[in-house]
Design an enzyme around this catalytic site. Structure first.
Site: not given
Ligand code: C5P
Length: 233
Positions: A33, A60, A62, A64-65, A67, A120, A212
Site C-alpha cells: 500500500k 491509497d 482517497k 474526492h472532487d 465527478p 475512523t 507497523r
Molecule cells: O501501522 P498500521 O498497521 O496502523 O497501518 C495501517 C494503515 O492503514 C495506515 O497506512 C493507515 O493510514 C491506514 N488506515 C487506517 N485506518 C483507516 C484507514 C486507513 O489505519 N480507517
C-alpha cells in the site's frame, strides 16, 4: 484476486521504501500500500519501481472532487497499472460512477476500486457538529457502503469489526479491506479497534492492511510471513 495481506509502506522516501522491500528478496512479494505521504514524496517513480519489482499495489490516495475531475485523475492512475485505488464515498454515487468510468481501460480491464466511508478519525460528535450529519455513525458507514456497492464499486475500507456486517448488507462478493490489524501480544499504537490476522480471517475480511506490525518488526519478513500463515494459508 483472493485473500491477501497488504503491507502499508508508510515511509517518507523512495530510498527507505526500497530498502524495506529489499528484505523480501527470496520470500513471497508483499502486496504494497502506497499512501499520500510516500506518493507525494516520491511520485509515479516509486509506483513504477515497485510494480517493476513484481509487487501488487494499492494506491491509497482517497480521491474526492467533482465527478469529471475524479474521472480524469482515475484515467491517469489506471495507466499506472496499479491493482487497487480508492475514493471517498462522501463524494456521492455520481462521483464514484465517474471514477469507475475513468479507471476502465479500452480493453475493459481496470484496477479494483474501493471506497473510504467515514474516516475512523471522525467520531459521532465531529460528524454531528462539523458535518451536520445527525444519524448514528454506524448507520452512516453502512449507508456509504451501500452507495459504493450501488455505484458499482468493488468494496470498501472498513474496520475488521465491521466486515461481517458489511458482507451481510452488501453481499459476500463486496470486498472488505481492513486496517487496524495487530498480533495479540503487541501494542495497538494509535489504533483502538484492532483485531489479529487470524480473527480477521474468521470474520471474513478479504484483505488485511498491516503497517507497523510488519514495518517496525525486528524481523519484518518473519512478521509478514506470520500474517500470511494466519490470514491466507
Ligand atoms: O501501522 P498500521 O498497521 O496502523 O497501518 C495501517 C494503515 O492503514 C495506515 O497506512 C493507515 O493510514 C491506514 N488506515 C487506517 N485506518 C483507516 C484507514 C486507513 O489505519 N480507517
Amino acid at each position: 484476486m483472493g485473500k491477501d495481506v497488504i503491507v502499508a509502506c508508510d515511509f517518507s522516501s523512495k530510498e527507505d521504501t526500497l530498502r524495506f522491500l529489499d528484505k523480501f528478496q527470496g520470500s513471497r512479494k508483499p502486496f504494497v500500500k502506497i499512501g499520500m505521504e510516500l506518493y507525494y514524496a516520491a511520485g509515479n517513480d516509486i509506483v513504477k519501481e515497485i510494480k517493476a519489482r513484481g509487487h501488487k499495489i494499492f494506491l491509497d490516495l482517497k480521491l474526492h472532487d467533482i465527478p469529471n475531475t475524479v474521472k480524469k485523475a482515475m484515467k491517469v492512475l489506471s495507466d499506472l497499472d496499479v491493482d487497487i485505488v480508492n475514493v471517498h464515498a462522501a463524494g456521492t454515487k455520481e462521483m464514484m460512477k465517474a471514477a469507475l468510468e475513468g479507471l476502465t481501460r479500452a480493453d475493459g480491464t481496470r484496477p479494483l476500486l474501493i471506497a473510504v466511508t467515514m474516516l475512523t478519525s471522525t467520531d459521532q460528535k465531529a460528524m454531528e457538529e462539523d458535518l451536520l450529519i445527525k444519524e448514528p455513525i454506524g448507520e452512516v458507514v453502512m449507508h456509504y457502503a451501500e452507495n459504493a456497492r450501488d455505484a458499482g464499486l468493488d468494496g470498501i475500507v472498513c474496520s475488521p469489526l465491521e466486515a461481517r456486517l458489511v458482507h451481510d448488507r452488501c453481499g459476500d462478493a463486496f470486498l472488505t479491506v481492513t486496517p487496524g490489524i495487530r498480533f495479540p501480544e503487541s501494542a495497538g499504537d494509535d489504533q483502538k479497534r484492532i483485531m489479529s490476522p487470524e480473527k480477521a480471517k474468521a470474520e471474513g475480511c478479504d484483505y488485511i492492511v498491516v503497517g507497523r506490525p510488519v514495518t517496525q518488526a525486528e524481523d519484518p519478513v518473519a512478521a509478514y510471513e506470520r500474517c500470511i500463515r494466519e490470514f491466507v494459508d
